[in-house]
Design a protein around this motif. Sequence first.
Motif, short mmCIF file in Angstrom:
data_model
loop_
_atom_site.label_atom_id
_atom_site.label_comp_id
_atom_site.label_asym_id
_atom_site.label_seq_id
_atom_site.Cartn_x
_atom_site.Cartn_y
_atom_site.Cartn_z
N PRO A 303 0.82 -1.22 0.00
CA PRO A 303 0.00 0.00 0.00
C PRO A 303 0.85 1.26 0.00
N THR A 304 0.27 2.34 -0.50
CA THR A 304 0.89 3.65 -0.44
C THR A 304 0.03 4.54 0.45
N ALA A 305 0.52 5.73 0.75
CA ALA A 305 -0.23 6.66 1.60
C ALA A 305 -1.53 7.09 0.94
N PHE A 306 -1.63 6.90 -0.40
CA PHE A 306 -2.81 7.34 -1.12
C PHE A 306 -3.63 6.16 -1.63
N GLY A 307 -3.37 4.95 -1.14
CA GLY A 307 -4.12 3.79 -1.58
C GLY A 307 -3.42 3.04 -2.69
N ASP A 308 -4.19 2.27 -3.44
CA ASP A 308 -3.62 1.44 -4.50
C ASP A 308 -2.95 2.29 -5.57
N PHE A 309 -1.87 1.77 -6.07
CA PHE A 309 -1.13 2.44 -7.14
C PHE A 309 -1.21 1.56 -8.39
N LYS A 310 -1.65 2.16 -9.49
CA LYS A 310 -1.77 1.43 -10.74
C LYS A 310 -0.90 2.10 -11.80
N LEU A 311 -0.27 1.27 -12.61
CA LEU A 311 0.63 1.75 -13.65
C LEU A 311 0.41 0.92 -14.91
N LYS A 312 0.06 1.58 -16.00
CA LYS A 312 -0.10 0.90 -17.29
C LYS A 312 1.01 1.39 -18.20
N MET A 313 1.81 0.46 -18.72
CA MET A 313 2.88 0.79 -19.65
C MET A 313 2.55 0.21 -21.02
N THR A 314 2.81 1.01 -22.04
CA THR A 314 2.53 0.60 -23.42
C THR A 314 3.78 0.78 -24.26
N LYS A 315 4.14 -0.24 -25.01
CA LYS A 315 5.31 -0.16 -25.88
C LYS A 315 5.02 0.77 -27.05
N THR A 316 6.00 1.65 -27.37
CA THR A 316 5.88 2.57 -28.49
C THR A 316 7.05 2.35 -29.45
N ALA A 317 7.05 3.08 -30.55
CA ALA A 317 8.12 2.95 -31.53
C ALA A 317 9.45 3.43 -30.98
N THR A 318 9.42 4.34 -30.00
CA THR A 318 10.66 4.92 -29.47
C THR A 318 10.95 4.51 -28.03
N GLY A 319 10.07 3.71 -27.43
CA GLY A 319 10.28 3.30 -26.04
C GLY A 319 8.98 2.87 -25.40
N PHE A 320 8.53 3.62 -24.39
CA PHE A 320 7.30 3.29 -23.67
C PHE A 320 6.56 4.56 -23.29
N SER A 321 5.24 4.46 -23.22
CA SER A 321 4.43 5.48 -22.57
C SER A 321 3.79 4.85 -21.34
N ALA A 322 3.42 5.67 -20.37
CA ALA A 322 2.87 5.12 -19.13
C ALA A 322 1.78 6.03 -18.59
N GLU A 323 0.79 5.40 -17.97
CA GLU A 323 -0.29 6.11 -17.28
C GLU A 323 -0.29 5.65 -15.83
N LEU A 324 -0.37 6.61 -14.90
CA LEU A 324 -0.32 6.30 -13.48
C LEU A 324 -1.58 6.79 -12.80
N ASP A 325 -2.02 6.02 -11.80
CA ASP A 325 -3.20 6.40 -11.02
C ASP A 325 -2.98 5.94 -9.58
N MET A 326 -3.00 6.91 -8.66
CA MET A 326 -2.80 6.56 -7.25
C MET A 326 -3.73 7.41 -6.39
N GLY A 327 -4.85 6.80 -6.01
CA GLY A 327 -5.78 7.49 -5.13
C GLY A 327 -6.29 8.80 -5.69
N ARG A 337 14.04 5.57 -25.70
CA ARG A 337 15.26 4.80 -25.75
C ARG A 337 16.42 5.69 -26.19
N ARG A 338 17.50 5.62 -25.43
CA ARG A 338 18.67 6.42 -25.76
C ARG A 338 19.43 5.77 -26.91
N LYS A 339 19.83 6.57 -27.90
CA LYS A 339 20.53 6.05 -29.07
C LYS A 339 22.03 5.93 -28.80
#
Length: 339
Positions: A303-327, A337-339
């Motif tokens: 647990p965190t101080a704000f409740g459940d923490f959710k993280l969705k990561m999606t592969k992209t052409a240059t690396g990853f994108s992410a969406e976060l949700d915490m309380g 990605r570094r070249k």
Amino acid sequence: MSASSARRRFPAALIAAACFLPLSARAEETPPAPAKPPAAPEAAPAGMPAPQPKFACPFADGLVGAWSISGKAGEHEMKGVSKWAKAADGVVLVEELRTGEGEHAFFGLGVTTLGADGKTVTSTWFDTEGGADAWVFTGTLADDGWDLTGDLGQGKVNLSFHRKGDALVSRMFAGDQTMFEMTYTKETTATADLGRHPTKAVKHPFSDAMVGTFDGVGAMDMGGQKFEYKAELTWRPACGGTALVADMTMDLGPMGMDRSFAVARVDVEAKVMKFWGWSSMNPPGRMTGPVTDTTWDGTSLTPTAFGDFKLKMTKTATGFSAELDMGGMKGTETHTRRK
């Protein structure tokens, strides 16, 4: 919540997330015998977390470097190599180990931390024989090593690790039965890459794409209050290719720099990715969730101080994108990605 209260709590929430942000997670499963290793419980921090205790003592300092190892597991002779390093700004000691060759090779990865009392030691152990989960051992630090106890699913076992002259001796035993005993001898150079297990190394499109160095930028929003940050992270294979490990540095602006270490493991059959993270600013954390070729949906197991923490990561052409949700606090990230 008042605006002033939100300002006080917002940094704590961000730091609570920092251990997870650019890291991957995995879902829980029920592996075959031996029974699934127990999880180490972690309490949610109250308010601003204190910096985590560093592993700074003569014994820990003397571990850093390369070792040759030899010994027995039952009647079987063992020989191999081990290397120790500090990570997360000295908060963790990391051991990477290999014994044997070819299909008979055994790979291990241990992450050891020190409690706030300066005496309690917790070691989280991963290997090529235990599935995607980890075993947790706890015990007490002494001047010449430590003595730990864990449960491998068939009763408690003891793990001692002590200096003996110029060498180190590691022994696992239950009662008067010794499971293994190994002697560590210091070497001058470490093997950069311990290699991969020929049959147990994990191949998965999502985790394969995680390998490399990334530059991350992120933004958090809580009730109109916004905070931006930057991160640098590198993922590489470990534990014979059955895990990935990461070193991350996160620039939190006025709150300083957070340095983290993480372990990620994919269970290909269960389609789950599991994550363990250790931060210089925040207590250890765990996440788990389903993984596909292009996405991972992680949910915190601690647990965190704000409740459940959710993280969705999606592969992209240059690396990853992410969406976060915490309380109710939401954020986005981009990892390039570094070249």
